[in-house]
Design a protein around this motif. Structure first.
Motif, PDB file in Angstrom:
ATOM      1  N   LEU A 368       0.830  -1.207   0.000  1.00 43.25           N
ATOM      2  CA  LEU A 368       0.000   0.000   0.000  1.00 43.25           C
ATOM      3  C   LEU A 368       0.864   1.257   0.000  1.00 43.25           C
ATOM      4  CD1 LEU A 368      -2.805   1.396   0.361  1.00 43.25           C
ATOM      5  CD2 LEU A 368      -2.377   1.265   2.843  1.00 43.25           C
ATOM      6  N   PHE A 369       1.850   1.312   0.892  1.00 41.56           N
ATOM      7  CA  PHE A 369       2.683   2.512   0.994  1.00 41.56           C
ATOM      8  C   PHE A 369       3.492   2.730  -0.281  1.00 41.56           C
ATOM      9  CE2 PHE A 369       2.945   1.745   5.881  1.00 41.56           C
ATOM     10  CZ  PHE A 369       1.620   2.137   6.005  1.00 41.56           C
ATOM     11  N   ALA A 370       4.008   1.637  -0.848  1.00 43.18           N
ATOM     12  CA  ALA A 370       4.801   1.770  -2.075  1.00 43.18           C
ATOM     13  C   ALA A 370       3.950   2.358  -3.199  1.00 43.18           C
ATOM     14  CB  ALA A 370       5.362   0.410  -2.485  1.00 43.18           C
ATOM     15  N   ASN A 371       2.710   1.895  -3.311  1.00 42.33           N
ATOM     16  CA  ASN A 371       1.855   2.391  -4.384  1.00 42.33           C
ATOM     17  C   ASN A 371       1.315   3.789  -4.095  1.00 42.33           C
ATOM     18  OD1 ASN A 371       1.561   0.361  -6.633  1.00 42.33           O
ATOM     19  ND2 ASN A 371       1.246  -0.955  -4.842  1.00 42.33           N
ATOM     20  N   ALA A 372       1.128   4.125  -2.821  1.00 44.34           N
ATOM     21  CA  ALA A 372       0.733   5.500  -2.492  1.00 44.34           C
ATOM     22  C   ALA A 372       1.827   6.473  -2.905  1.00 44.34           C
ATOM     23  CB  ALA A 372       0.449   5.619  -0.993  1.00 44.34           C
ATOM     24  N   ARG A 373       3.088   6.075  -2.727  1.00 48.08           N
ATOM     25  CA  ARG A 373       4.202   6.946  -3.144  1.00 48.08           C
ATOM     26  C   ARG A 373       4.234   7.062  -4.668  1.00 48.08           C
ATOM     27  NH1 ARG A 373       6.805   3.745   1.056  1.00 48.08           N
ATOM     28  NH2 ARG A 373       6.896   4.996   2.962  1.00 48.08           N
ATOM     29  N   ARG A 374       4.013   5.940  -5.366  1.00 47.69           N
ATOM     30  CA  ARG A 374       3.966   6.003  -6.840  1.00 47.69           C
ATOM     31  C   ARG A 374       2.809   6.886  -7.302  1.00 47.69           C
ATOM     32  NH1 ARG A 374       4.366   0.051  -6.331  1.00 47.69           N
ATOM     33  NH2 ARG A 374       6.577  -0.490  -6.503  1.00 47.69           N
ATOM     34  N   TRP A 375       1.758   6.913  -6.526  1.00 47.42           N
ATOM     35  CA  TRP A 375       0.555   7.675  -6.882  1.00 47.42           C
ATOM     36  C   TRP A 375       0.767   9.180  -6.690  1.00 47.42           C
ATOM     37  CZ3 TRP A 375      -4.768   7.290  -4.021  1.00 47.42           C
ATOM     38  CH2 TRP A 375      -5.808   7.614  -4.913  1.00 47.42           C
ATOM     39  N   GLY A 376       1.877   9.539  -6.032  1.00 47.06           N
ATOM     40  CA  GLY A 376       2.188  10.958  -5.857  1.00 47.06           C
ATOM     41  C   GLY A 376       2.327  11.401  -4.418  1.00 47.06           C
ATOM     42  N   TYR A 377       2.074  10.493  -3.479  1.00 47.34           N
ATOM     43  CA  TYR A 377       2.160  10.868  -2.066  1.00 47.34           C
ATOM     44  C   TYR A 377       3.517  10.421  -1.498  1.00 47.34           C
ATOM     45  CZ  TYR A 377      -2.813  11.572  -2.774  1.00 47.34           C
ATOM     46  OH  TYR A 377      -4.019  11.998  -3.254  1.00 47.34           O
ATOM     47  N   ASP A 378       4.573  10.998  -2.052  1.00 42.61           N
ATOM     48  CA  ASP A 378       5.916  10.606  -1.641  1.00 42.61           C
ATOM     49  C   ASP A 378       6.539  11.578  -0.646  1.00 42.61           C
ATOM     50  OD1 ASP A 378       6.067  12.654  -3.454  1.00 42.61           O
ATOM     51  OD2 ASP A 378       7.555  11.705  -4.767  1.00 42.61           O
ATOM     52  N   GLY A 379       5.790  12.612  -0.266  1.00 36.05           N
ATOM     53  CA  GLY A 379       6.334  13.582   0.691  1.00 36.05           C
ATOM     54  C   GLY A 379       5.829  13.387   2.095  1.00 36.05           C
ATOM     55  N   VAL A 380       5.113  12.293   2.340  1.00 33.40           N
ATOM     56  CA  VAL A 380       4.543  12.032   3.655  1.00 33.40           C
ATOM     57  C   VAL A 380       5.182  10.762   4.215  1.00 33.40           C
ATOM     58  CG1 VAL A 380       2.616  10.722   2.665  1.00 33.40           C
ATOM     59  CG2 VAL A 380       2.380  11.709   4.940  1.00 33.40           C
ATOM     60  N   GLU A 381       5.370  10.726   5.522  1.00 33.65           N
ATOM     61  CA  GLU A 381       5.886   9.523   6.173  1.00 33.65           C
ATOM     62  C   GLU A 381       4.733   8.535   6.369  1.00 33.65           C
ATOM     63  OE1 GLU A 381       7.357   8.020  10.606  1.00 33.65           O
ATOM     64  OE2 GLU A 381       7.263  10.158  10.167  1.00 33.65           O
ATOM     65  N   PHE A 382       4.884   7.348   5.823  1.00 36.37           N
ATOM     66  CA  PHE A 382       3.938   6.252   6.082  1.00 36.37           C
ATOM     67  C   PHE A 382       4.601   5.276   7.043  1.00 36.37           C
ATOM     68  CE2 PHE A 382       2.562   7.542   1.744  1.00 36.37           C
ATOM     69  CZ  PHE A 382       1.221   7.793   2.018  1.00 36.37           C
ATOM     70  N   GLN A 383       3.906   4.903   8.093  1.00 35.19           N
ATOM     71  CA  GLN A 383       4.500   4.024   9.094  1.00 35.19           C
ATOM     72  C   GLN A 383       3.473   2.995   9.556  1.00 35.19           C
ATOM     73  OE1 GLN A 383       7.666   2.710  10.605  1.00 35.19           O
ATOM     74  NE2 GLN A 383       7.951   4.905  10.364  1.00 35.19           N
ATOM     75  N   HIS A 384       3.816   1.726   9.364  1.00 31.73           N
ATOM     76  CA  HIS A 384       2.995   0.657   9.927  1.00 31.73           C
ATOM     77  C   HIS A 384       3.482   0.406  11.356  1.00 31.73           C
ATOM     78  CE1 HIS A 384       1.845  -3.908   9.919  1.00 31.73           C
ATOM     79  NE2 HIS A 384       1.056  -3.195  10.695  1.00 31.73           N
ATOM     80  N   VAL A 385       2.732   0.890  12.325  1.00 33.53           N
ATOM     81  CA  VAL A 385       3.081   0.710  13.744  1.00 33.53           C
ATOM     82  C   VAL A 385       2.515  -0.644  14.160  1.00 33.53           C
ATOM     83  CG1 VAL A 385       2.891   1.690  16.062  1.00 33.53           C
ATOM     84  CG2 VAL A 385       2.998   3.204  14.081  1.00 33.53           C
TER      85      VAL A 385
END
Length: 607
Positions: A368-385
């Motif tokens: 999910l995070f990898a594809n969100a970054r490809r989708w354009g959301y690469d400036g936000v920290e994604f963290q699976h806690v």
């Protein structure tokens, strides 16, 4: 004041004078840490070895040069160099005394706001709302709430978002149950209770009961009928949509009493149904941007490495891709999660999104995070806690004696009952030994048991590294010794009792604090521990690890116990020493209360 920050500020210029690359000075300064052995000092600087290697010199020589370059300060006793270049640091007692005295007037107990303020969205709890909350929701709720509290305390903007499951197969179960097994009088009198009964009753009709209602035998006629009711709901069937709207208020009401008992307050509760209208546009945009592709009639997005396996050999060696639209046109959790990311970015513009979800979902979030970054959301920290499981005493997943999943209300009741039993036994024992124990009403005892029992559940969850499993044992969790909430709550109550015994108002120690006297080793050790509170908060926030605060509390409680045994407070030798020790006691109580509050745990003044 953060002692670590203070030391790094003192050493910054000296290290900069020796470092071959000034840009790396902060990295070197990170090697200043609390000393593992108090005999070596309060802190230890271990950067001389790395600096010496970079400069081609001997570590002890570099360490001595750094010590010689330190500006004159009365805050430290003279630093010493030991072994292969360790620099041992010890604060002067005069500095600690002044710092603790100033701590007394600080409502934040020395903790500054974060220098860089951020906006966080924390995805926590996330239950399916058609069924009662069970033990599987506990860790996400407790850990997520603690992170909300910790980050807010540091001044960050935090949005707690409860991503509810309100559109899945669980509603098919309710729809089927309502149509075939409902009790009209019971539903009219108490829809919450009747829907809970229907959910459990229909699940018992399944051939095989699993945690995931979509799994299990495909030849199960009852499960198949429930799935058909879900499909009708998603297709917009008027009857099922009307029933869904009727059920939702009662389903949400099932959650409220548990969140109230846990003292958890979540900002937003946006369910899957909220995002459902957005899903076609998500898939269309992914296709238009070349991120998703059609595969065997479905639409898929690549795995975290950007690969969509095609051959059997690829599928064996590659992680699977994620489906965003099935062959039958239905959407998936991945589609909903991508729509959720877009909504959160458009609405709150966070710097970071934290997903407090168990470790079994690691692959889903990686993709999910990898594809969100490809989708354009690469400036936000994604963290699976991520976190581990709750186990029973048999070290297997925690269940009821009948083998079913434990409802959260029953677990909290059990914890409160264990706390009440422990209180009654302690009361009888202390009274039998001639101790002066207060006579409390049954209502007050039950209130105390509720605070202690639920605090025990939360603390047991938070006291270990969240990535580890832990064993649920209410007797151990409510013990008043060891690293438990009960022990911390008891230490707080003992602080309150000292002031209550002599009818002393602690407010005067917070407005006009007396001079602090640190003549005994136990006094100095306690003062040092009180001043380390900001370090614990910063460390917990940096890596999203609440157990670093419980570890701090355990160290504080041990230091207080040694102080309590060796340093008379009310019978101190002089009035000045008495006031100094009363100030320390008040700070211990305030710090315990604040630290427990950051973990979502309440205190009581009598135990």
């Amino acid at each position: 004041m953060n002692l670590l920050t203070h030391l790094r500020t003192l050493f910054g210029p000296a290290v900069g004078a020796v470092a071959p690359d000034p840009a790396k000075v902060p990295d070197y300064l990170a090697a200043i840490k609390p000393a593992g052995n108090p005999e070596h000092g309060d802190y230890q600087a271990n950067f001389a070895m790395a600096l010496a290697k970079a400069a081609g010199r001997k570590p002890p020589e570099v360490a001595k040069d750094i010590v010689a370059a330190l500006p004159p300060t009365a805050d430290l006793d003279p630093p010493t160099v030991a072994g292969p270049g360790f620099i041992n640091l010890k604060f002067s007692s005069a500095f600690l005394a002044r710092a603790v005295q100033s701590l007394a007037t600080d409502p934040r107990l020395g903790t500054p706001l974060a220098a860089l303020q951020k906006t966080f969205v924390i995805d926590l709890s996330g239950p399916n709302v058609a069924k009662p909350l069970h033990v599987g929701h506990l860790r996400s709720t407790i850990i997520g709430d603690a992170l909300v509290r910790i980050l807010r305390y540091l001044g960050h903007t935090v949005v707690g978002d409860n991503h509810l499951g309100d559109w899945g197969t669980q509603f098919g179960i309710l729809l089927y149950g309502y149509k075939h097994h409902r009790d009209d009088a019971a539903f009219a009198a108490d829809p919450v209770r009747e829907l809970a009964r229907l959910y459990i009753a229909v699940r018992k009709l399944f051939k095989q009961v699993t945690d995931d209602d979509d799994e299990g035998p495909t030849d199960d006629p009852v499960k198949k009928a429930c799935q058909e009711e879900t499909a009708k709901l998603h297709a917009g069937d008027p009857e099922n949509v009307a029933l869904w709207r009727t059920f939702m208020p009662a389903c949400l009401e099932m959650l409220r009493p548990i969140y109230d008992r846990l003292d958890v307050h979540i900002d937003h509760a946006l369910g899957e149904s909220f995002y459902n209208p957005m899903l076609p546009s998500v898939v269309a945009d992914l296709l238009a941007k070349g991120i998703a592709a059609e595969s065997k009639g479905a639409v898929v997005v690549p795995n975290a490495k950007g690969v969509i396996p095609q051959t059997d050999a690829d599928q064996k060696k590659e992680e699977p891709p994620a489906i965003v639209r099935k062959r039958d046109g239905a959407f998936t959790y991945t589609t909903t999660d991508l729509a959720t990311i877009r909504h959160r970015m458009d609405t709150w513009k966070p710097d970071a999104m934290l997903y407090v979800v168990d470790a079994r979902q690691a692959l889903h979030f990686k993709t999910l995070f990898a594809n969100a970054r490809r989708w354009g959301y690469d400036g936000v920290e994604f963290q699976h806690v991520q976190f581990g499981s709750i186990l029973g005493k048999d070290k297997k997943p925690f269940q009821t004696r009948a083998g079913g999943v434990v409802e959260l209300s029953a677990l909290l009741d059990e914890a409160a009952d264990a706390a009440l039993t422990k209180y009654e036994a302690s009361y009888a024992d202390r009274k039998a030994h001639g101790h002066d124990v207060p006579e409390l009403t049954d209502a007050v005892k039950r209130d105390i048991a509720e605070v202690v029992g639920i605090g025990a559940v939360k603390y047991a969850d938070l006291s270990g590294n969240r990535t580890s499993d832990y064993v649920y044992d209410p007797d151990k969790m409510t013990a008043t010794d060891g690293n438990t909430a009960s022990y911390m709550q008891y230490a707080y109550a003992r602080c309150c009792a000292i002031f209550r015994k002599e009818n002393i108002d602690p407010a005067r120690f917070r407005t006009d604090p007396p001079a602090v006297i640190l003549g005994e080793p136990a006094e100095r050790a306690l003062a040092l521990q009180l001043l380390r509170f900001p370090e614990a908060i910063d460390a917990a926030a940096a890596d999203y690890l609440p157990h670093l605060i419980t570890g701090y509390l355990w160290d504080l409680a041990k230091a207080y116990s040694v102080f309590f045994e060796n340093c008379p407070v009310l019978k101190a030798a002089t009035p000045e020493l008495r006031d100094s020790r009363l100030l320390l006691v008040d700070l211990v109580g305030r710090t315990i209360r604040r630290a427990l509050d950051l973990l979502g745990i309440r205190v009581v003044e009598r135990m």
